[in-house]
Design an enzyme around this catalytic site. Structure first.
Site, mmCIF file in Angstrom:
data_model
loop_
_atom_site.group_PDB
_atom_site.id
_atom_site.type_symbol
_atom_site.label_atom_id
_atom_site.label_comp_id
_atom_site.label_asym_id
_atom_site.label_seq_id
_atom_site.Cartn_x
_atom_site.Cartn_y
_atom_site.Cartn_z
ATOM 1 N N LYS A 1 -27.350 -54.741 17.752
ATOM 2 C CA LYS A 1 -27.968 -54.066 16.615
ATOM 3 C C LYS A 1 -27.043 -52.949 16.154
ATOM 4 C CE LYS A 1 -32.181 -51.879 14.952
ATOM 5 N NZ LYS A 1 -33.574 -51.498 15.264
ATOM 6 N N GLY B 1 -32.918 -54.701 8.526
ATOM 7 C CA GLY B 1 -34.046 -53.829 8.227
ATOM 8 C C GLY B 1 -33.608 -52.611 7.453
ATOM 9 N N GLY B 2 -34.462 -51.590 7.445
ATOM 10 C CA GLY B 2 -34.211 -50.420 6.626
ATOM 11 C C GLY B 2 -32.941 -49.682 6.972
ATOM 12 N N MET B 3 -32.572 -49.618 8.271
ATOM 13 C CA MET B 3 -31.419 -48.822 8.668
ATOM 14 C C MET B 3 -30.432 -49.589 9.528
ATOM 15 S SD MET B 3 -33.168 -45.131 9.478
ATOM 16 C CE MET B 3 -31.580 -44.344 9.684
ATOM 17 N N GLY C 1 -30.891 -60.786 11.300
ATOM 18 C CA GLY C 1 -31.953 -59.974 10.720
ATOM 19 C C GLY C 1 -31.409 -58.671 10.182
ATOM 20 N N ASP D 1 -44.862 -48.098 15.868
ATOM 21 C CA ASP D 1 -44.741 -49.163 14.858
ATOM 22 C C ASP D 1 -45.094 -50.509 15.478
ATOM 23 O OD1 ASP D 1 -44.347 -50.146 12.329
ATOM 24 O OD2 ASP D 1 -42.195 -50.429 12.574
#
Length: 766
Positions: free
Chosen positions: A154, A134-136, A132, A250
């Site tokens: 991560k 994501g933004g950062m 996966g 979130d």
């Protein structure tokens, strides 16, 4: 009021907040109805402008002042990152799921792999594949060579590696999540920043499954029971986060994971979370979160508290029940305007299968004013679990349309107009008779009858309640809910285990804490503990899948860890200390040779669900297990074969205990009953309805004449198993009693509760 479309400079002004307030409002209102301007705005936001590059290239050791031009630039970048096109779940850990391909040049930060089957290496972690982005950051499935287990790693996107603010935000995410120890929150194992490589990463629990968003993408609403169950477990995880002063900010389906097999719900991605007292990185003026599930106060850029997460949880529950989010629009601006200004469409208008009581929970969670929502997530979890208990165990899939009365035959409608009063009276009378029949136990067609809730005396004669403060010791709350308590066989110590992963020992003679086990390497909740007969060692079973042995005097781990395929919910030591049994979330019961640290037999267990409780018979020949599949099972220790399958409970069984003679076994659980079974014949000897709610824990007294039962109502009851009379009721806890224990000599009893406290009572008589 804008009649014509604004020019490009005014659209840029919306992004960087440079327009005057009246002008800004006019442009935003125009954007709500103009699709061409919406497209132009999105093109400007994604054009790779110098603003984005300047923010990414920022090199600042100290955050800029609030008046700095840096903040409007960051505001714009955050809007880009949070746009629907860029919003991706960065914590999915399902290798079979939506694996995102990244060209090799983006993986140059990886070291060469030790294993040729891996794509790279980070320290001791072999990187298997990308799962996966994501933004950062990006998430990899990896293998921990040291602990020999699969994990999720991560990594902060290398393009932000030298950005001090990005690194600080990323590390804060890891520390924030690591501070929360709960079965419904993804566990963080390790956090590290490699300065020479500008590489920041953390290692977390690998969840094999899929996100709730994936489940919703299949189309249509979820069955009501499944939606309520997912929301209840999410609320439980949120309650733990809020207790640590953490606001998630979130909550969305992409950040809620559904574990394969067990169906357990795990809350993940605290990337936008902030500590309540931390304002250092949040006074930036940008709106963080996902518009579809954002709270009104968050959308307006106001200060938020834990109740903002409750609104988002209500929006997620709405999406599960309706099949669509509560607010929708052609652009983020349209959605945000609905969030702040419009009331959601009643969920029952979309799905008529939703009960009124569940719809009321949704409405209260989604109140525009935070003061009108629930006080906290724990209250939400309680309300949802209460609804879950009332829903049918295997509810049918939700219906999407409400049936109109016009679909009824004309003669039926005509009859109802003439006889509606008589019909209503007859229906009311039938319902009253049904309630009385169920409450008195004459029938057991509904949850009321199945759970044994009577309208009179709860089992035998009236119970004698001890004085208000009968405790010998009250051990204060320290590290979350208490899941297990145990006396050592010599009567010197009491051990108790907590949700935070801490195990403490209390000196009964000195009346003080004797020591704390050195469990720093694993902060997973410890669900079960068990002493060896000589009291020298203590076994612990925890959510990370390990059973560990500890020296009582040294409080240090001894021997080899016993790795189970799933989180461990129950553990028991044999009387001679040579064997051990562990029970897991996926229904497995495993028998171990303690000295050789090897399985004695192949995995055995229950058909599905959780093994909630385990116990060896005093003669060491049998193991009894209690499962969420409504059964109690007896196993022969010598060959691991099934000796008996005890059925009769109408819901999950939470506790099981042998009497001192090994001739009887008692069980209790969801249906509020205690059942006593004859071991030799496998027949139910007696059944007692003695508790007003679920029974979570059981223990026989040292003489085998009584059992102690801890309940959801915060009490522990001392029951005579021959007469069914409750002789004593011990009160004092403000939460469910999840653990009870009776000392071998009968001098003390102990109770542990979800309120975090342990109470020790000195028995006045055998």
């Amino acid at each position: 009021m804008i009649i014509t479309c604004p020019d490009r400079e005014r659209l840029k002004g919306v992004l960087d907040s440079s327009l005057a307030d009246p002008d800004q409002a006019d442009v935003v209102n125009h954007l709500d109805s103009c699709t061409s301007c919406q497209a132009a705005l999105e093109e400007i936001a994604s054009s790779g402008s110098s603003v984005r590059e300047a923010a990414r290239a920022a090199r600042t050791e100290v955050p800029p002042a609030q008046t700095s031009a840096f903040w409007p630039a960051l505001h714009r970048v955050e809007r880009e990152i949070q746009s629907p096109a860029a919003a991706m779940d960065v914590t999915r850990a399902d290798p079979a799921g939506d694996t995102t391909h990244i060209p090799d040049r983006h993986l140059e930060f990886l070291d060469p792999p030790d294993d040729p089957a891996h794509i790279g290496q980070i320290n001791r972690f072999g990187i298997v594949e990308l799962v996966g982005r994501g933004g950062m950051g990006m998430v990899f499935r990896a293998y921990d060579h040291c602990l020999q287990r699969t994990v999720a790693v991560k990594v902060l996107d290398p393009q932000y590696g030298k950005n001090e603010m990005a690194r600080t935000r990323f590390i804060r995410e890891a520390r924030a999540a690591a501070a929360v120890a709960h079965e419904n929150v993804v566990t963080i194992h390790h956090v590290e920043c490699v300065e020479e490589k500008d590489l920041s990463f953390f290692v977390m629990q690998f969840v094999k499954g899929r996100s709730l968003q994936d489940r919703l993408d299949e189309g249509g609403p979820l069955p009501v029971r499944e939606a309520v169950r997912i929301a209840a477990q999410t609320a439980g995880g949120l309650a733990a986060a809020h207790e640590n002063g953490l606001i998630h900010r979130d909550i969305k389906p992409g950040n809620i994971l559904l574990e394969q097999g067990s169906g357990r719900v795990l809350l993940t991605d605290f990337g936008l979370a902030r500590l309540t007292e931390d304002v250092k990185l949040t006074q930036t003026g940008f709106v963080a979160g996902t518009p579809l599930y954002m709270s009104p106060e968050q959308a307006r850029g106001e200060t938020v508290d834990h109740r903002s997460d409750l609104f988002s949880l209500g929006s997620v529950l709405y999406a599960m029940l309706a099949g669509v989010p509560p607010f929708q629009g052609s652009s983020p601006f349209t959605v945000l305007k609905q969030v702040t200004d419009s009331r959601h469409r009643p969920v029952q208008d979309v799905n008529s299968a939703v009960p009124e009581s569940v719809a009321e929970i949704v409405d209260r969670l989604m109140a525009k004013d935070p003061r009108h929502r629930y006080a906290d997530a724990a209250e939400v979890a309680t309300a949802l679990n209460a609804e879950l208990a009332k829903l049918p165990p295997d509810g049918a899939a939700s219906s999407i349309s409400r049936r109109s009365s016009r679909s009824m035959p004309r003669y039926v409608r005509s009859w109802w107009r003439r006889n509606s009063s008589i019909g209503l009276i007859a229906v009311a009378a039938a319902l009253l008779l049904l309630v009385l029949s169920e409450a008195t136990g004459l029938t057991r067609w509904t949850l009321l009858g199945q759970r044994g809730r009577g309208v009179g005396n709860y089992g035998g004669q009236d119970a004698t309640e001890l004085p208000a403060t009968p405790t010998k010791f009250t051990l204060p709350a320290m590290d979350g809910a208490v899941w297990a308590v145990a006396f050592d066989p010599k009567g010197d110590y009491l051990a108790w285990a907590t949700e935070g992963g801490t195990v403490r020992l209390w000196d009964l003679k000195a009346g003080r804490i004797f020591g704390v086990l050195n469990t720093a390497q694993s902060k997973s909740p410890v669900w079960a503990i068990s002493f060896t007969r000589d009291g020298s060692r203590l076994a612990t079973g925890s959510d990370d899948g390990f059973v560990r042995l500890w020296g009582v005097q040294t409080r240090e781990q001894v021997g080899t860890e016993f790795l189970n395929p799933f989180p461990v919910r129950s553990v028991a030591m044999s009387p001679d200390g040579k064997k051990m049994a562990s029970g897991t979330r996926n229904g497995a019961v495993i028998l171990w040779d303690v000295e050789r640290a090897k399985k004695l037999h192949n995995t055995i267990g229950h058909e599905s669900g959780v093994v909630n409780s385990l116990t060896f018979s005093p003669d060491g020949k049998m193991v009894a297990s209690a499962g969420s599949d409504k059964t109690v099972r007896l196993w022969n220790v010598d060959d691991g074969s099934l000796r008996a399958n005890l059925t009769g409970h109408t819901g999950p069984v939470y506790a099981v205990a042998f009497d001192p003679t090994s001739q009887l076994v008692a069980s209790a659980g969801w249906d509020r009953t205690i059942r006593v079974w004859d071991v030799n014949s496998a027949a139910e000897r007696s059944k007692f309805d003695v508790n007003r709610d679920d029974i979570w824990s059981l223990a026989f007294c040292h003489l085998g004449k009584h059992v102690l039962a801890g309940g959801q109502d915060g009490t522990a009851r001392w029951l005579d198993i021959d007469t069914g009379n409750v002789e004593y009721v011990y009160r004092g806890h403000t939460g469910p009693v999840h653990a009870v224990a009776v000392a071998r000599d009968g001098q003390f009893i102990a109770t542990g509760s979800r309120d975090g406290t342990v109470r020790v009572y000195e028995m006045s008589k055998p």
